[in-house]
Design an enzyme around this catalytic site. Structure first.
Site, mmCIF file in Angstrom:
data_model
loop_
_atom_site.group_PDB
_atom_site.id
_atom_site.type_symbol
_atom_site.label_atom_id
_atom_site.label_comp_id
_atom_site.label_asym_id
_atom_site.label_seq_id
_atom_site.Cartn_x
_atom_site.Cartn_y
_atom_site.Cartn_z
ATOM 1 N N CYS A 1 -17.621 14.721 16.018
ATOM 2 C CA CYS A 1 -17.201 14.672 17.178
ATOM 3 C C CYS A 1 -18.826 15.133 17.914
ATOM 4 O O CYS A 1 -19.485 14.736 17.124
ATOM 5 C CB CYS A 1 -16.339 15.475 17.580
ATOM 6 S SG CYS A 1 -15.669 15.656 19.803
ATOM 7 N N ASP B 1 -11.995 23.777 19.287
ATOM 8 C CA ASP B 1 -11.205 24.211 20.557
ATOM 9 C C ASP B 1 -10.533 25.280 20.198
ATOM 10 O O ASP B 1 -10.173 25.493 21.374
ATOM 11 C CB ASP B 1 -10.261 22.637 20.449
ATOM 12 C CG ASP B 1 -11.505 21.228 20.791
ATOM 13 O OD1 ASP B 1 -11.688 21.210 19.897
ATOM 14 O OD2 ASP B 1 -11.610 21.320 22.579
HETATM 15 P P1 RI2 Z 1 -17.912 23.193 21.598
HETATM 16 C C1 RI2 Z 1 -14.429 18.604 21.539
HETATM 17 O O1 RI2 Z 1 -13.622 18.286 22.605
HETATM 18 C C2 RI2 Z 1 -14.333 18.278 20.456
HETATM 19 O O2 RI2 Z 1 -13.244 18.715 19.266
HETATM 20 C C3 RI2 Z 1 -15.305 19.628 20.262
HETATM 21 O O3 RI2 Z 1 -15.494 19.260 18.685
HETATM 22 C C4 RI2 Z 1 -14.500 20.456 20.341
HETATM 23 O O4 RI2 Z 1 -15.221 20.233 21.974
HETATM 24 C C5 RI2 Z 1 -15.475 21.966 20.810
HETATM 25 O O5 RI2 Z 1 -17.159 21.646 21.366
HETATM 26 P P2 RI2 Z 1 -12.438 17.313 23.563
HETATM 27 O O6 RI2 Z 1 -13.022 17.563 24.887
HETATM 28 O O7 RI2 Z 1 -17.158 23.802 22.058
HETATM 29 O O8 RI2 Z 1 -14.082 15.918 23.022
HETATM 30 O O9 RI2 Z 1 -18.518 23.691 20.004
HETATM 31 O O10 RI2 Z 1 -11.608 16.474 23.497
HETATM 32 O O11 RI2 Z 1 -19.302 22.408 22.836
#
Ligand code: RI2
Length: 310
Positions: free
Chosen positions: A125, A194
């Site tokens: 991700c 998350d």
């Molecule tokens: P940071 C994201 O969720 C991903 O799952 C990623 O690993 C997590 O948030 C943490 O991201 P999405 O918004 O806070 O893409 O480290 O569903 O940037």
């Protein structure tokens, strides 16, 4: 940006990433509080609660969102005057954004220490916290390469390879299902989070737990970069993190699914990796084994089981 626009952009993932969502919500509450045309405390509190509710409804899994909203709303709820409430929103929103940015920088410094010359890192991700560790290690002159997954269905991997490429990090781009194929050559997995539960499980982008299983099988260290506001207080009562299931059209075009009346498309956005598959969690306060998650909730975030109606 209006509060409704912010909420819409978080929902449709124009604004995404657990940390970024939290900072955006704190700022949105501050801007909303300044736009209110009232100086009556009760009216102000009511309007702010409705705004908080709108933001809380946007995405259910990233616990950084309710944590940020609660931090900003705390002073509104306890204020004895309109001025006190407004000042408190301004200060707490500003402080939260500053401390969140500082936390990511600190995690980068700590995380970079866990990256060595010759490493082959896999990330999944697009986690600002995880990528910050990788970019910091590269900035320090460490010589390693990265495997980044595509991340179906929203393809956040494209954001990751852009960030890594822009920073000059040697990167391989793979489809999600190739993670186990390459795991034999991977020496370290770093992902974001998350939500982190009291028992040290990590909720992260769908597919993370499969990668953790493959890493476990290959005896590859699996580490998580997570600011302390990703830790979920309510899980100390056994409450489960709600896993967001997004619209099926993200996976299969409606024009196709309409021709397949017997097919249901399922689209969970996150999964849960149990503590057993996690070696370390890097927070801005230092590195912890996942089993210490409860201590973070209790001592850093200040939540006790008695704070909840159980
Ligand atoms: P940071 C994201 O969720 C991903 O799952 C990623 O690993 C997590 O948030 C943490 O991201 P999405 O918004 O806070 O893409 O480290 O569903 O940037």
């Amino acid at each position: 940006m209006s509060l409704a626009d912010t909420a819409r952009k978080i929902k449709n993932m124009e604004i995404r990433g657990a940390g970024r969502i939290a900072r955006t919500c704190a700022t949105a509450l501050k801007e909303y509080s300044e736009s209110l045309k009232t100086s009556d405390l009760k009216t102000f509190q009511k309007e702010m609660e409705s705004a908080a509710d709108i933001l809380l409804q946007t995405r259910p899994t990233a616990v950084s969102l309710p944590n940020a909203v609660n931090i900003v709303m705390k002073g509104v709820r306890s204020a004895e005057s309109y001025e006190e409430a407004l000042n408190s929103v301004r200060k707490s929103a500003y402080d939260f954004v500053e401390s969140s940015n500082a936390a990511v920088r600190r995690i980068a410094e700590i995380g970079a220490r866990h990256i060595r010359d010759g490493d082959v890192i896999l990330t999944h991700c697009n986690s600002q916290a995880a990528i910050a560790c990788i970019i910091e290690a590269h900035r320090q002159g460490k010589d390693f390469e990265v495997f980044a997954t595509e991340v179906r269905p929203r393809k956040q991997g494209l954001l990751t390879i852009k960030a890594l490429s822009d920073a000059g990090v040697k990167t391989n781009f793979i489809v999600d299902s190739a993670a186990r194929f390459f795991m034999k050559q991977v020496t370290l997995v770093i992902v974001g989070s998350d939500a982190v539960t009291a028992n040290g499980a990590v909720v992260n982008k769908i597919g993370t737990s499969q990668i953790a299983l493959a890493a476990h099988e290959a005896r590859t260290p699996f580490i998580v970069a997570a600011e302390t506001y990703k830790f979920a207080p309510r899980t100390i009562t056994g409450e489960l993190i709600r896993i967001e299931e997004r619209d099926s059209s993200e996976v299969l075009d409606k024009s196709v699914s309409l021709t397949l009346p017997n097919v249901t498309v399922r689209n969970p956005a996150f999964d849960v990796t149990p503590a057993d598959y996690i070696d370390l969690i890097i927070t801005e306060q230092g590195v912890i084994p996942p089993e210490m998650a409860y201590i973070i909730i209790k001592e850093s975030l200040g939540w006790e089981i008695s704070d909840f109606d159980v």
